[in-house]
Design a protein around this motif. Sequence first.
Motif, short mmCIF file in Angstrom:
data_model
loop_
_atom_site.label_atom_id
_atom_site.label_comp_id
_atom_site.label_asym_id
_atom_site.label_seq_id
_atom_site.Cartn_x
_atom_site.Cartn_y
_atom_site.Cartn_z
N VAL A 4 20.31 -61.56 6.78
CA VAL A 4 22.42 -61.84 6.76
C VAL A 4 22.96 -61.55 6.70
CG1 VAL A 4 24.03 -63.96 5.52
CG2 VAL A 4 21.60 -65.22 5.36
N PRO A 19 26.78 -60.24 10.67
CA PRO A 19 28.11 -59.40 11.04
C PRO A 19 27.69 -58.11 11.82
CG PRO A 19 28.06 -59.90 8.47
CD PRO A 19 26.54 -59.53 9.34
N LEU A 67 26.61 -67.44 11.67
CA LEU A 67 27.29 -67.75 10.18
C LEU A 67 28.79 -67.95 10.41
CD1 LEU A 67 27.93 -63.57 10.65
CD2 LEU A 67 26.66 -64.79 9.35
N MET A 115 37.97 -65.53 10.08
CA MET A 115 38.43 -65.61 8.88
C MET A 115 39.41 -64.27 9.00
SD MET A 115 35.13 -64.19 6.69
CE MET A 115 34.19 -64.81 6.52
N ILE A 144 36.49 -69.69 -0.10
CA ILE A 144 35.70 -67.82 -0.24
C ILE A 144 37.20 -67.10 -0.71
CG2 ILE A 144 34.94 -65.41 0.19
CD1 ILE A 144 33.88 -66.56 3.04
N HIS A 149 28.70 -62.32 -3.53
CA HIS A 149 28.04 -60.85 -3.18
C HIS A 149 29.58 -59.47 -3.87
CE1 HIS A 149 26.20 -61.45 1.07
NE2 HIS A 149 26.11 -62.14 0.07
N THR A 156 31.54 -57.11 6.18
CA THR A 156 30.78 -57.54 6.84
C THR A 156 29.98 -57.93 5.13
OG1 THR A 156 30.01 -54.90 7.66
CG2 THR A 156 27.83 -56.20 6.87
N ASP A 157 30.46 -57.65 4.09
CA ASP A 157 29.89 -58.33 2.98
C ASP A 157 30.53 -59.58 3.47
OD1 ASP A 157 28.76 -56.79 1.38
OD2 ASP A 157 30.85 -55.21 1.08
N LEU A 158 31.75 -59.18 3.59
CA LEU A 158 32.82 -61.32 3.78
C LEU A 158 32.71 -61.89 4.64
CD1 LEU A 158 35.30 -62.41 2.28
CD2 LEU A 158 36.78 -61.39 3.70
N LEU A 159 31.97 -61.61 5.94
CA LEU A 159 31.63 -62.74 7.12
C LEU A 159 29.85 -63.12 6.96
CD1 LEU A 159 32.08 -60.51 10.05
CD2 LEU A 159 33.27 -62.46 9.05
N SER A 160 29.32 -62.47 6.00
CA SER A 160 27.52 -62.34 5.53
C SER A 160 27.86 -63.67 4.61
CB SER A 160 27.44 -61.79 4.76
OG SER A 160 27.55 -60.92 3.87
N LEU A 161 29.07 -63.84 3.51
CA LEU A 161 28.98 -64.36 2.75
C LEU A 161 29.09 -66.24 3.44
CD1 LEU A 161 31.72 -63.75 0.23
CD2 LEU A 161 29.24 -64.91 0.08
N ALA A 162 29.92 -66.33 4.32
CA ALA A 162 30.78 -67.36 5.16
C ALA A 162 28.71 -67.57 5.67
CB ALA A 162 30.98 -66.41 6.56
#
Lengths: 215, 215
Positions: free
Chosen positions: A11, A15, A78, A109, A148, A190, B196-202
Motif C-alpha cells: 500500500v 503513492p 487509494l 486530499m 484523517i 502511521h 506518501t504516508d498520508l496518501l497511503s493512509l487514505a
Amino acid sequence: MKSEKISDAVVRRMPVYLRYLNELQNRDVMTVSSQELGQNLDLNPAQIRKDLAYFGDFGRKGIGYDVAYLIEKIRQILNLDQEISVALVGAGNLGQALSNYNMYLKDNMKIVAVFDIAEAKIGSQINYLTVQPITELPETVRNLGIRIGIITVPHWEAQRVADQLVEAGIQAILNFAPVILKVPAEVRVHAADFTTDLLSLAYYLDQGKESSNES
Amino acid sequence: MKSEKISDAVVRRMPVYLRYLNELQNRDVMTVSSQELGQNLDLNPAQIRKDLAYFGDFGRKGIGYDVAYLIEKIRQILNLDQEISVALVGAGNLGQALSNYNMYLKDNMKIVAVFDIAEAKIGSQINYLTVQPITELPETVRNLGIRIGIITVPHWEAQRVADQLVEAGIQAILNFAPVILKVPAEVRVHAADFTTDLLSLAYYLDQGKESSNES
C-alpha cells in the motif's frame, strides 16, 4: 478487489508509483514498462508487477502500462477518487512546514483545518487556515467531514490529542510525535517519526564501507 | 553477519524495536517476549522473531529477549555503537522542526551542522547551531566527519543539494523534498516525503468502512 489482505508495504508503494506516473503524464509519456518504473524508483520490476497485480491486470506484455489508465486505477485503489479532508493538530514549526506541503497534496486530499492547544497560536494564520482551539475539533471534524488527522504536537501531548481525534471520529492518523499511540483497532495509525528513518539509514553506512573494502 | 541481504523493511523496523526496548529499560523491565513486543508495536510476533533472527540468536525459549542485551545488539546492527554526524540542508520551518528532534537522537546520532542557500538565513541560530552557507559544506563535512545528510529544501532545489552532498562525500541521505533523487548506487537515499504516508493512509479509510458494513 480489496478482499485479499494487502500488506502495508505494498500500500505504501502505491503513492510512490502514483507520483512518478504523474511526472510521466506531465511529460506526455503515454506508456511505461515495469523495467523503467523499477529503474526510476529503485525497485525490482518483478516486485512492481506483483504489487500492481494485487489490484488488477493493468499491464500489457511487450507494451507495459498505460500511464493515464494506471493513474486512474491507483487513485481508485487509494480512494483518491473522492475528496479526503485532513485536520492538523499542532501549529509549531513542523505543523507549519507540513501545511506548506498542502499544495503537493493534489489528488483530492487537503488539510482543511489546523488546531492547537496553546492560546498564543489560536487565531494565527497558517497557509490560509486560521488556527482553531482544540476544543472545536469535534464540531469541525463533523462539519467538514474530516477523516484523517495529522499529529505534530510534542510527544507528551500526542496520546491525548490522538484520543481527542478518535473521539471526534477520525479514521486514520499520521503521527509525527516520537511515541507509540494507543488507538482502537479500527483506527489506522502511521508513524512518521523521522528519527526511525534516520536511524535505519545508519545501517547502510557500514555496508557501504564493507562492500567498498571487498570490491 | 551482514553478508546476507536484509530487506529494507527489516532494517527500518530495527529502530522501532530499539525505541520500545529503550522505553522498557527506562521502566526497569529486564526481559520481553516477542508476543509483548508484537502487541505493543502492532506487529506479528513471528515477524519480530524472524527479523531479529537475521542478525543472531538473541531470544531464549520461554523467557524471551534480555532487554539490555537486545538493545546492545540492535545498536551494533545499526552502527549506533559509533558516533554518526548528520548535516541538515534547508533551515526553513521543516529544518527547524527537525533540529528540534535532535534531543531524541540519542544513540550517538546528532545533527552537527545546518546549511542554507538563502543569504537571509545564514548566521542565524537553530538549536545551538549556526546556519552556514552551502559553500562551506565540503569543508565542514570533512572536518566533522559527517556521513548522513538531511534535505529539507524546496523540491526544485533538492537535486542540486543532493549532488552537493554526494560531492562532499556523504554516504546516506534522508530526503524530505517530494522528488525522486538521482544519486550514485553507493549512496543510500530514504525518502521521508510525508505525502506518501498520508496518501497511503487514505487506502485504509474505505477498508474501515467496508469492514464495518460487513460486520
